[in-house]
Design an enzyme around this catalytic site. Structure first.
Site, PDB file in Angstrom:
ATOM      1  N   SER A  43       6.921   9.395   6.903  1.00  0.00           N
ATOM      2  CA  SER A  43       5.809   9.336   7.850  1.00  0.00           C
ATOM      3  C   SER A  43       4.553   9.943   7.247  1.00  0.00           C
ATOM      4  O   SER A  43       4.627  10.871   6.444  1.00  0.00           O
ATOM      5  CB  SER A  43       6.163  10.082   9.142  1.00  0.00           C
ATOM      6  N   LYS A  86      13.552   9.433  12.071  1.00  0.00           N
ATOM      7  CA  LYS A  86      12.238   8.804  11.889  1.00  0.00           C
ATOM      8  C   LYS A  86      11.923   7.890  13.079  1.00  0.00           C
ATOM      9  O   LYS A  86      10.779   7.820  13.537  1.00  0.00           O
ATOM     10  CB  LYS A  86      12.221   7.995  10.593  1.00  0.00           C
ATOM     11  N   GLU A 144       5.620   9.585  18.790  1.00  0.00           N
ATOM     12  CA  GLU A 144       4.267   9.141  18.406  1.00  0.00           C
ATOM     13  C   GLU A 144       3.707   8.177  19.456  1.00  0.00           C
ATOM     14  O   GLU A 144       2.539   8.286  19.855  1.00  0.00           O
ATOM     15  CB  GLU A 144       4.334   8.476  17.037  1.00  0.00           C
ATOM     16  N   HIS A 177      10.895  10.090  15.856  1.00  0.00           N
ATOM     17  CA  HIS A 177       9.536  10.532  15.520  1.00  0.00           C
ATOM     18  C   HIS A 177       8.524   9.491  15.980  1.00  0.00           C
ATOM     19  O   HIS A 177       7.510   9.805  16.613  1.00  0.00           O
ATOM     20  CB  HIS A 177       9.428  10.755  14.001  1.00  0.00           C
ATOM     21  N   ASN A 178       8.787   8.227  15.678  1.00  0.00           N
ATOM     22  CA  ASN A 178       7.857   7.166  16.059  1.00  0.00           C
ATOM     23  C   ASN A 178       7.797   6.988  17.577  1.00  0.00           C
ATOM     24  O   ASN A 178       6.745   6.669  18.124  1.00  0.00           O
ATOM     25  CB  ASN A 178       8.255   5.851  15.392  1.00  0.00           C
ATOM     26  N   VAL A 184       0.815  -1.219   0.000  1.00  0.00           N
ATOM     27  CA  VAL A 184       0.000   0.000   0.000  1.00  0.00           C
ATOM     28  C   VAL A 184       0.848   1.268   0.000  1.00  0.00           C
ATOM     29  O   VAL A 184       0.596   2.202  -0.771  1.00  0.00           O
ATOM     30  CB  VAL A 184      -0.959  -0.005   1.206  1.00  0.00           C
ATOM     31  N   GLY A 204       1.636   7.595   6.922  1.00  0.00           N
ATOM     32  CA  GLY A 204       0.751   6.490   6.593  1.00  0.00           C
ATOM     33  C   GLY A 204       0.342   6.499   5.134  1.00  0.00           C
ATOM     34  O   GLY A 204       0.985   7.113   4.282  1.00  0.00           O
ATOM     35  N   HIS A 212      32.817   1.820  44.938  1.00  0.00           N
ATOM     36  CA  HIS A 212      32.773   2.498  43.634  1.00  0.00           C
ATOM     37  C   HIS A 212      33.182   3.964  43.713  1.00  0.00           C
ATOM     38  O   HIS A 212      33.261   4.625  42.674  1.00  0.00           O
ATOM     39  CB  HIS A 212      31.370   2.379  43.036  1.00  0.00           C
TER      40      HIS A 212
END
Length: 476
Positions: free
Chosen positions: A130, A184, A191, A187-188, A14, A132, A455
Site C-alpha cells: 500500500s 491488505k 480506506e 486495509h482497503n 507504474v 500508491g 425455527h
C-alpha cells in the site's frame, strides 16, 4: 562472471517501475522483465537510466540472472495473469525458489497458490503493498504472508524498502496462507470507509455550512494537526486548494470532477468476507454501496427533478458545527477501524492465521493510504491486551468515543434534517448504538421466525443452548 541479482521483478507498470527503483536505491541488485519489451526499453532508457537495474527479455534470461534461492516478484494484474505467469515460471525454477505476488490478489487465490506451490517445492508469498506510486517509490507499507519458509529470504529486502516510523519498518510478517493479502484487503476496506466519511464531511461543510473551498482547505489542514492527523486528511486539504487550470480558471478543480466513484474490487471483497464471517462491517459496506449509488448518475439526475430539494441555509453557529463535525469524523473513523479489526480477528480464528494486531497497526503507521496518528493507539491497545475483543473496549477508545459522542450525534441530526446524505456517519452511529445495547430488538425477529418457520428460540430465563417452540396461532 557478473554478480547475479538479489531479486527479479516481473511487470513494469507504474507500481512495478517505482518499486524497482526503490529496491535499486537500497543497494539490491535487481533484474526486471516485462511482457512488452518496449516498456522494458523505455524504463531502462528513462527512469532507470544510470541505475544498476538489468533488463531481460525472456523469463528464462530473468531466472538465470538470479542468485539462489531465486526470488521472483510479480507486479502484474491479479487473477488469471498471475496463474499464467506462475505456470510459465515453474519449469525454470528449482526447489526452494520463491515467488512473490505483490499485486492486489484476492486472498482465496493466494491460499490456493501457496498450497499448490508448496507441493512443488516452491515457496510462495502474497505481499499486500500500500502507498500508491509514491509509496512504492519511497517506502510503502508491505504486508507479507504465505509460506513462512520464504520470509527469512526476503525480510531484509522488504524491510529495507518499506516506510519507517520511529525506527521500525512498516513491514512485518503477517501470517501463513492468504493472511498478507487478506490484511491488505481489509486495509482497503477501511480506506473505503475513511474516504466516504471525509467525502460526507466535505459535503456537509460545503452544502450545509456554506464553506468556501479556501475555508475547507484551512479546516482540513487544521484537523490534520490534531487527532485526525492522517494521509487522507492531508491530501484532502491539498485538493481543496487546486484551481481548474484546464480552463484557466480560479474555480476549484474539485467541482469540475464527475461525481461517480470508481473502485477496483477490494472494498467489495471486504464486504463479502464480512458476510461470510458473520461480522457487522456496516460502515465499510455502506461505503462500498455509496460508490455503487454514485455510479447511477443519470438516474440520480432524473430523480433530482422529480424530488427537488434545496438545502436550507444553516442558521446555527458554524464554528460549533465544525467542532461537532470533527468529533463526528473522529468517532466514526474509530468505528471503521474497530469493524476492520473485528473482521481480521474472525478470519484469523477461521483460517488459523494467528494474526498479530499490534504488528498490523505498526505496518499501517507509515507508507500506506490509511496511515494516521491513532494507529499508534491501536498498537498500544493490542500490546496492552493481545486478547482484546474489540477496540471499543480499550480505555483510550472508550474515552475518545465518549468525548466525541455529542458532536457526532448532533452532526448526524443536522445533516439528516437538512437533507444532506451521510450514510457512513449514520451507519457508524447505528452500529455503535447497537453494539452498546444490552438488549436488542432481535427477540422479536426470533419470535417472527418461530411463528412462520418453527425455527425455535432461546429464553432469557433458561440456560443458553436450550431451544423452545410456540404454536403462535394457537396461542394468539
Amino acid at each position: 562472471m557478473s554478480k547475479k541479482s538479489d531479486m527479479g521483478l516481473i511487470g513494469l507498470a507504474v507500481m512495478g517501475q517505482n518499486l524497482a527503483l526503490n529496491i535499486n536505491d537500497h543497494g539490491f541488485a535487481l533484474s526486471v522483465y516485462n511482457r512488452t519489451a518496449a516498456r522494458t526499453d523505455d524504463f531502462l532508457l528513462g527512469e532507470a537510466k544510470d541505475t544498476a537495474i538489468t533488463a531481460h527479455y525472456s523469463l528464462e534470461a530473468l531466472v538465470s540472472s538470479l542468485e539462489s534461492p531465486r526470488r521472483v516478484m510479480l507486479m502484474i494484474q491479479s487473477g488469471k495473469p498471475v496463474d499464467l505467469t506462475i505456470d510459465a515460471l515453474l519449469p525454470l525454477l528449482d526447489e526452494g525458489d520463491i515467488i512473490i505476488d505483490g499485486g492486489n490478489s484476492h486472498y482465496p487465490d493466494t491460499i490456493r497458490r501457496t498450497q499448490a506451490l508448496k507441493e512443488k517445492g516452491i515457496a510462495y508469498l502474497g505481499a499486500g503493498i500500500s502507498g500508491g506510486e509514491e509509496g512504492a517509490r519511497f517506502g510503502p507499507s508491505i504486508m507479507p504472508g504465505g509460506n513462512p519458509d520464504a520470509w527469512p529470504h526476503v525480510k531484509h529486502i522488504f524491510q529495507a524498502i518499506a516506510a519507517e516510523v520511529d525506527g521500525e519498518p512498516c513491514c512485518q510478517w503477517i501470517g501463513e496462507g492468504g493472511a498478507g493479502h487478506y490484511v491488505k484487503m481489509v486495509h482497503n476496506g477501511i480506506e473505503y470507509g475513511d474516504m466516504q466519511l471525509i467525502a460526507e464531511a466535505y459535503q456537509f461543510m460545503h452544502l450545509g455550512l456554506g464553506l468556501s473551498h479556501a475555508e475547507m482547505k484551512e479546516t482540513f489542514a487544521e484537523w490534520n494537526e490534531g487527532e485526525l492527523n492522517s494521509y487522507l486528511i492531508e491530501i484532502t486539504a491539498d485538493i481543496m486548494g487546486v484551481a481548474d487550470k484546464m480552463n484557466n480558471s480560479e474555480d476549484p478543480l474539485l467541482e469540475k470532477i464527475l461525481d461517480t466513484a470508481g473502485q477496483k474490487g477490494t472494498g467489495k471483497w471486504t464486504a463479502i468476507s464480512a458476510l461470510e464471517q458473520g461480522m457487522p462491517l456496516t460502515l465499510i459496506s455502506e461505503a462500498v454501496f455509496a460508490r455503487f449509488l454514485s455510479s447511477l448518475k443519470d438516474s440520480r439526475v432524473e430523480a433530482s427533478k422529480i424530488y427537488p430539494h434545496e438545502v436550507p441555509a444553516f442558521q446555527g453557529d458554524r464554528k460549533l458545527a465544525l467542532e461537532q463535525l470533527r468529533d463526528a469524523l473522529y468517532a466514526a473513523k474509530i468505528m471503521s477501524y474497530s469493524q476492520g479489526f473485528m473482521l481480521m480477528q474472525s478470519a484469523s480464528e477461521h483460517y488459523e492465521w494467528n494474526l498479530d494486531y499490534g504488528n498490523i497497526a505498526l505496518t499501517w503507521r507509515g507508507g500506506c493510504i490509511i496511515r494516521s496518528r491513532f494507529l499508534n493507539d491501536i498498537k498500544k491497545a493490542y500490546e496492552t491486551n493481545p486478547q482484546l475483543e474489540n477496540l471499543l473496549l480499550d480505555q483510550f477508545f472508550i474515552d475518545a468515543v465518549q468525548k466525541s459522542m455529542n458532536g457526532w450525534r448532533q452532526t448526524v441530526q443536522t445533516a439528516v434534517g437538512m437533507g444532506i446524505p451521510v450514510p457512513a456517519f449514520t451507519s457508524a452511529l447505528s452500529f455503535f448504538d447497537a453494539y452498546r445495547s444490552e438488549k436488542s430488538s432481535a427477540n422479536l425477529i426470533q419470535a417472527q421466525r418461530d411463528y412462520f418457520g418453527a425455527h425455535t428460540y432461546e429464553r432469557i430465563d433458561q440456560p443458553r443452548g436450550t431451544f423452545f417452540h410456540t404454536d403462535w396461532i394457537k396461542e394468539k
